[in-house]
Design a protein around this motif. Structure first.
Motif, PDB file in Angstrom:
ATOM      1  N   SER A 177     -59.204   1.236   3.001  1.00 37.68           N
ATOM      2  CA  SER A 177     -60.092   2.089   2.208  1.00 37.68           C
ATOM      3  C   SER A 177     -59.560   2.290   0.794  1.00 37.68           C
ATOM      4  O   SER A 177     -60.345   2.400  -0.147  1.00 37.68           O
ATOM      5  CB  SER A 177     -60.325   3.437   2.890  1.00 37.68           C
ATOM      6  OG  SER A 177     -59.155   4.220   2.916  1.00 37.68           O
ATOM      7  N   LEU A 178     -58.240   2.307   0.625  1.00 36.42           N
ATOM      8  CA  LEU A 178     -57.685   2.427  -0.725  1.00 36.42           C
ATOM      9  C   LEU A 178     -58.028   1.201  -1.570  1.00 36.42           C
ATOM     10  O   LEU A 178     -58.231   1.316  -2.776  1.00 36.42           O
ATOM     11  CB  LEU A 178     -56.166   2.619  -0.691  1.00 36.42           C
ATOM     12  CG  LEU A 178     -55.650   3.957  -0.172  1.00 36.42           C
ATOM     13  CD1 LEU A 178     -54.129   4.011  -0.314  1.00 36.42           C
ATOM     14  CD2 LEU A 178     -56.301   5.136  -0.858  1.00 36.42           C
ATOM     15  N   ALA A 179     -58.115   0.039  -0.937  1.00 34.68           N
ATOM     16  CA  ALA A 179     -58.487  -1.173  -1.675  1.00 34.68           C
ATOM     17  C   ALA A 179     -59.914  -1.059  -2.211  1.00 34.68           C
ATOM     18  O   ALA A 179     -60.228  -1.622  -3.253  1.00 34.68           O
ATOM     19  CB  ALA A 179     -58.355  -2.411  -0.780  1.00 34.68           C
ATOM     20  N   LEU A 180     -60.753  -0.318  -1.519  1.00 36.87           N
ATOM     21  CA  LEU A 180     -62.137  -0.140  -1.949  1.00 36.87           C
ATOM     22  C   LEU A 180     -62.286   1.024  -2.920  1.00 36.87           C
ATOM     23  O   LEU A 180     -63.349   1.220  -3.492  1.00 36.87           O
ATOM     24  CB  LEU A 180     -63.037   0.129  -0.733  1.00 36.87           C
ATOM     25  CG  LEU A 180     -63.061  -0.950   0.338  1.00 36.87           C
ATOM     26  CD1 LEU A 180     -63.870  -0.471   1.530  1.00 36.87           C
ATOM     27  CD2 LEU A 180     -63.598  -2.246  -0.210  1.00 36.87           C
ATOM     28  N   SER A 181     -61.225   1.778  -3.082  1.00 39.85           N
ATOM     29  CA  SER A 181     -61.288   2.993  -3.871  1.00 39.85           C
ATOM     30  C   SER A 181     -60.567   2.810  -5.202  1.00 39.85           C
ATOM     31  O   SER A 181     -60.316   1.693  -5.634  1.00 39.85           O
ATOM     32  CB  SER A 181     -60.662   4.139  -3.053  1.00 39.85           C
ATOM     33  OG  SER A 181     -61.084   5.380  -3.514  1.00 39.85           O
ATOM     34  N   SER A 182     -60.218   3.903  -5.822  1.00 40.81           N
ATOM     35  CA  SER A 182     -59.625   3.897  -7.159  1.00 40.81           C
ATOM     36  C   SER A 182     -58.157   3.524  -7.135  1.00 40.81           C
ATOM     37  O   SER A 182     -57.408   3.994  -6.277  1.00 40.81           O
ATOM     38  CB  SER A 182     -59.774   5.281  -7.776  1.00 40.81           C
ATOM     39  OG  SER A 182     -59.073   5.344  -8.988  1.00 40.81           O
ATOM     40  N   PRO A 183     -57.716   2.725  -8.109  1.00 36.56           N
ATOM     41  CA  PRO A 183     -56.279   2.469  -8.234  1.00 36.56           C
ATOM     42  C   PRO A 183     -55.546   3.635  -8.890  1.00 36.56           C
ATOM     43  O   PRO A 183     -54.346   3.595  -9.067  1.00 36.56           O
ATOM     44  CB  PRO A 183     -56.234   1.222  -9.124  1.00 36.56           C
ATOM     45  CG  PRO A 183     -57.458   1.316  -9.949  1.00 36.56           C
ATOM     46  CD  PRO A 183     -58.499   1.976  -9.075  1.00 36.56           C
ATOM     47  N   LEU A 184     -56.284   4.678  -9.234  1.00 33.47           N
ATOM     48  CA  LEU A 184     -55.699   5.802  -9.967  1.00 33.47           C
ATOM     49  C   LEU A 184     -55.354   6.996  -9.078  1.00 33.47           C
ATOM     50  O   LEU A 184     -55.068   8.079  -9.581  1.00 33.47           O
ATOM     51  CB  LEU A 184     -56.653   6.241 -11.078  1.00 33.47           C
ATOM     52  CG  LEU A 184     -57.031   5.143 -12.074  1.00 33.47           C
ATOM     53  CD1 LEU A 184     -58.049   5.654 -13.079  1.00 33.47           C
ATOM     54  CD2 LEU A 184     -55.795   4.609 -12.776  1.00 33.47           C
TER      55      LEU A 184
END
Length: 185
Positions: free
Chosen positions: A39-46
């Motif tokens: 899910s982090l890969a689909l979300s913001s890198p920030l």
């Protein structure tokens, strides 16, 4: 059941070693971590690293042997995120369980549920990136939040059924992850 593994054996062993830094019962399991980093890969890198480590270890109060250990953990988390991001960029990031072609065991059901739980935990960290801004954690869920969490609650619930023809719905996850942003915007 066959499962797509995004992390190498070395990365898994390193992650297991880092998980020993926390005694919290809320730290994520390996299957939960797979869903979490997906899910982090689909979300913001920030998303701030302290939010990520807090979710992984179930606490923001980690004790490090030295500064080098902290930096090694930070760099390793970035490496793991990059592994999942690379799979996404190559269009290879997909629901990791082969629920259509193999019988489902009780252990598989547990692994799928853990993966979904980790995925939802990762979604919570990136809510603003998904266009969901809740200033008060006690507020009721918005329609967009309900859409996301209701769909994953259904997905989570279907894993209890253990029947292949019912679990085909799990494949909706691949489409759902791509459509969530469209539905929210």
């Amino acid at each position: 059941m066959k499962k797509i593994e995004y992390l190498s054996k070395k990365q898994k062993n390193t992650l297991i070693a880092f998980l020993k830094l926390s005694d919290s019962p809320d730290k994520l399991t390996m299957d939960q971590l797979d869903g979490f980093f997906f899910s982090l890969a689909l979300s913001s890198p920030l998303i701030p690293i302290e939010n990520i480590t807090g979710a992984i270890f179930g606490t923001s109060e980690l004790t490090f042997d030295d500064e080098l250990q902290f930096f090694n953990l930070f760099n390793f988390i970035v490496e793991v995120q990059n592994t999942f991001n690379d799979a996404l960029n190559r269009n290879k990031l997909q629901f990791p369980f082969d629920v259509e072609n193999e019988p489902i065991t009780d252990d598989d059901v547990s692994a799928i549920q853990d993966w979904c739980y980790g995925f939802i935990r990762g979604l919570f960290l990136g809510l603003e990136d998904w266009g969901i801004t809740s200033k008060n954690p006690n507020e009721k869920l918005s329609d967009a939040e309900k859409l996301i969490f209701d769909d994953f609650a259904v997905l989570y619930g279907f894993t209890y059924l253990k029947y292949q023809n019912e679990l085909i719905w799990v494949n909706k996850l691949n489409k759902l992850a791509n459509e969530i942003r469209k539905d929210i915007k």
